[in-house]
Design a protein around this motif. Structure first.
Motif, short mmCIF file in Angstrom:
data_model
loop_
_atom_site.label_atom_id
_atom_site.label_comp_id
_atom_site.label_asym_id
_atom_site.label_seq_id
_atom_site.Cartn_x
_atom_site.Cartn_y
_atom_site.Cartn_z
N GLY A 150 -5.82 -2.90 17.49
CA GLY A 150 -6.55 -3.21 16.27
C GLY A 150 -7.86 -2.48 16.11
N LYS A 151 -8.04 -1.35 16.79
CA LYS A 151 -9.32 -0.64 16.67
C LYS A 151 -9.48 -0.04 15.28
N SER A 152 -8.37 0.45 14.68
CA SER A 152 -8.46 1.03 13.34
C SER A 152 -8.82 -0.03 12.31
N VAL A 153 -8.28 -1.24 12.47
CA VAL A 153 -8.60 -2.34 11.54
C VAL A 153 -10.07 -2.72 11.67
N LEU A 154 -10.58 -2.84 12.90
CA LEU A 154 -11.98 -3.16 13.11
C LEU A 154 -12.88 -2.07 12.56
N LEU A 155 -12.47 -0.81 12.75
CA LEU A 155 -13.22 0.31 12.21
C LEU A 155 -13.26 0.23 10.69
N GLY A 156 -12.13 -0.14 10.09
CA GLY A 156 -12.08 -0.29 8.64
C GLY A 156 -12.97 -1.41 8.14
N MET A 157 -13.03 -2.53 8.87
CA MET A 157 -13.92 -3.62 8.48
C MET A 157 -15.36 -3.15 8.45
N MET A 158 -15.78 -2.45 9.50
CA MET A 158 -17.16 -1.97 9.55
C MET A 158 -17.42 -0.92 8.47
N THR A 159 -16.40 -0.14 8.13
CA THR A 159 -16.55 0.85 7.06
C THR A 159 -16.86 0.16 5.74
N ARG A 160 -16.12 -0.90 5.44
CA ARG A 160 -16.31 -1.59 4.16
C ARG A 160 -17.58 -2.42 4.11
N PHE A 161 -17.94 -3.03 5.24
CA PHE A 161 -18.99 -4.05 5.21
C PHE A 161 -20.38 -3.52 5.59
N THR A 162 -20.47 -2.38 6.26
CA THR A 162 -21.77 -1.90 6.73
C THR A 162 -22.61 -1.39 5.58
N ASN A 163 -23.88 -1.73 5.61
CA ASN A 163 -24.82 -1.29 4.59
C ASN A 163 -25.36 0.09 4.95
N ALA A 164 -24.82 1.14 4.31
CA ALA A 164 -25.24 2.52 4.59
C ALA A 164 -25.25 3.30 3.28
N ASP A 165 -26.12 4.31 3.22
CA ASP A 165 -26.18 5.16 2.03
C ASP A 165 -24.97 6.08 1.94
N VAL A 166 -24.56 6.61 3.08
CA VAL A 166 -23.45 7.57 3.14
C VAL A 166 -22.57 7.22 4.33
N ILE A 167 -21.26 7.34 4.15
CA ILE A 167 -20.30 7.14 5.23
C ILE A 167 -19.59 8.46 5.49
N VAL A 168 -19.60 8.92 6.73
CA VAL A 168 -18.86 10.13 7.11
C VAL A 168 -17.79 9.71 8.12
N VAL A 169 -16.54 10.00 7.79
CA VAL A 169 -15.41 9.59 8.63
C VAL A 169 -14.76 10.84 9.21
N GLY A 170 -14.62 10.89 10.53
CA GLY A 170 -13.90 11.97 11.18
C GLY A 170 -12.63 11.45 11.79
#
Length: 450
Positions: A183-203
């Motif tokens: 479930g690491k991809s699911v947890l990563l997705g949760m943090m992607t949606r919920f984290t307060n950031a100006d820009v998100i860069v995904v590699g």
């Protein structure tokens, strides 16, 4: 000869050397001399007759004018070792090798937001060429460690267990350690949606190709993609392209940080980056050291990770999450062990919890945030300490409790852990579509530990 005479002679010699160096620097650059391809073993190309520095680009031209772009990765005597960044087709012995005399750069700019790029920084989304006016070096720039701003501000990632018990600071580098299918991809997705950031860069480095579109459509969505840049170098890409993909994502994150923005960098995965470097190093003859990994792999990891963090000038930050694939659930696996040493903390996912339907399957005992004590207050620290004591006490006596061998009243600490355990587990569970803020997480923990 007197000491004064010695000093005069030394100054004359230094002056002559300085003049010679200035002449060399002012002389015209060397002519580009073409070479020829003499050998190909696996993915490694050997060329003779051309001179190019490590990291520079070379073009290999086939008989039908097909061009394969390569990077210089080593040399031995008059041989130059090249590694392709794309597919190798149409090459024959004695094909022309043309040095380009420059290293790789990354096109950067605000127009990258909402775009999907490959490992070379070129668009994959079919939305036309990139409208960028600036470039950044692929290898980034080095930081003076004394000029970095310290991590002093907590970051809300929207996951209760992390916010409350593994609080992350803005500018921190965290590892997400897990085996396959936990479930690491699911947890990563949760943090992607919920984290307060100006820009998100995904590699997305070295992962399955189908996951790229799924991540963009199901996890980021239109709203998330509007402030995100995705760099995808799937598993079928050459190792040099996968290596570049991680560097391109980091260079883009560095650009936005230098604009004073708070960037969230998500890299899935650091293990595939290390494996790409291993393929390259073994192909050019570097001897394996630790379980098949050559020494250059362990030199590349900190070079990549240390580029994240707080800015020394603009006030921007890069908070980075690197997933680490723990092969065979072995936490002492070489890449996992090396990553733990260079990151600012790690979140470990447990297969037993995942098999029991407990999500996110975070192993609180094995996880840690190394900056947490600097960014949370004393009451929360006390609550975290008590939570972990109760949780650990139950786990240590779990077998005795389950088979009925423990009798209540023998140990007050074990009795308390039995009473609290169902509530502790409920606190750690969270629906993947539900966000829990930083303040709510701390308040719920405080109430639970009263």
């Amino acid at each position: 000869m007197t000491e004064q005479t010695h000093d005069v002679l030394r100054s004359v010699l230094w002056r002559e050397r300085l003049i010679q160096c200035q002449k060399r620097l002012s002389s015209p650059p060397p002519l580009i001399v073409e070479g020829k391809l003499t050998r190909m073993v696996g993915l490694t190309l050997e060329a003779v007759g051309c001179q190019a520095a490590i990291g520079e680009r070379c073009l290999v031209v086939g008989p039908d004018n097909t061009v394969v772009e390569t990077e210089v990765v080593g040399f031995s005597g008059n041989k130059t070792f090249l590694m392709p960044t794309g597919e190798i087709r149409g090459l024959i012995p004695n094909a022309r090798v043309i040095p380009v005399r420059r290293s790789y750069d990354v096109a950067v700019g605000d127009s990258l937001l909402g775009r999907v790029l490959d490992g070379a920084g070129q668009p994959l989304d079919g939305r036309g060429p990139l409208r960028t006016v600036a470039t950044a070096p692929l290898a980034g720039r080095s930081f003076n460690p004394l000029s970095r701003r310290p991590i002093c501000e907590p970051l809300d990632v929207g996951v209760r267990a992390i916010n409350a018990l593994l609080t992350i600071g803005r500018g921190q580098r965290m590892g997400l350690f897990a085996g396959s299918g936990i479930g690491k991809s699911v947890l990563l997705g949760m943090m992607t949606r919920f984290t307060n950031a100006d820009v998100i860069v995904v590699g997305l480095i070295g992962e399955r190709g189908r996951e790229v579109k799924e991540f963009i459509e199901n996890i980021l969505g239109e709203e998330g993609m509007a402030r995100a840049v995705v760099v995808a170098a799937p598993a079928d890409n050459p190792p040099m392209m996968r290596l570049h993909g991680a560097m391109v994502a980091t260079s883009i994150a560095e650009y936005f940080r230098d604009q004073g923005k708070n960037v969230l960098l998500l890299m899935d995965s650091l293990t595939r980056f290390a494996q790409a470097q291993r393929e390259i190093a073994l192909a050019i003859g570097e001897p394996p050291a630790t379980k098949g990994y050559p020494p250059s792999v362990f030199a590349k990891l900190p070079q990549l990770v240390e580029r994240a963090g707080n800015s020394d000038v603009t006030g921007g930050s890069i908070t980075a999450f690197y997933t680490v694939l723990v092969e065979g659930d072995d936490q002492q696996e070489p890449i996992a062990d090396a990553a733990r040493a260079i990151l600012d903390g790690h979140v470990v996912l447990n297969r037993q919890l995942a098999d029991a339907g407990h999500y996110p399957a975070i192993d609180i005992e094995a996880s840690i945030s190394r900056v947490m004590t600097d960014i949370i207050d004393a009451p929360q620290q006390n609550s975290v300490r008590r939570f972990k004591q109760l949780y650990s006490t139950y786990q240590q006596n779990r077998d005795l409790i389950n088979i009925g061998a423990y009798t209540r009243g023998n140990d007050v600490h074990v009795d308390q852990s039995i009473d609290y355990y169902p509530r502790l587990m409920e606190f750690l569970r969270q629906n993947m579509r539900q966000a829990v803020s930083l303040s709510s997480s701390a308040n719920e923990l405080g109430v639970l530990m009263k």
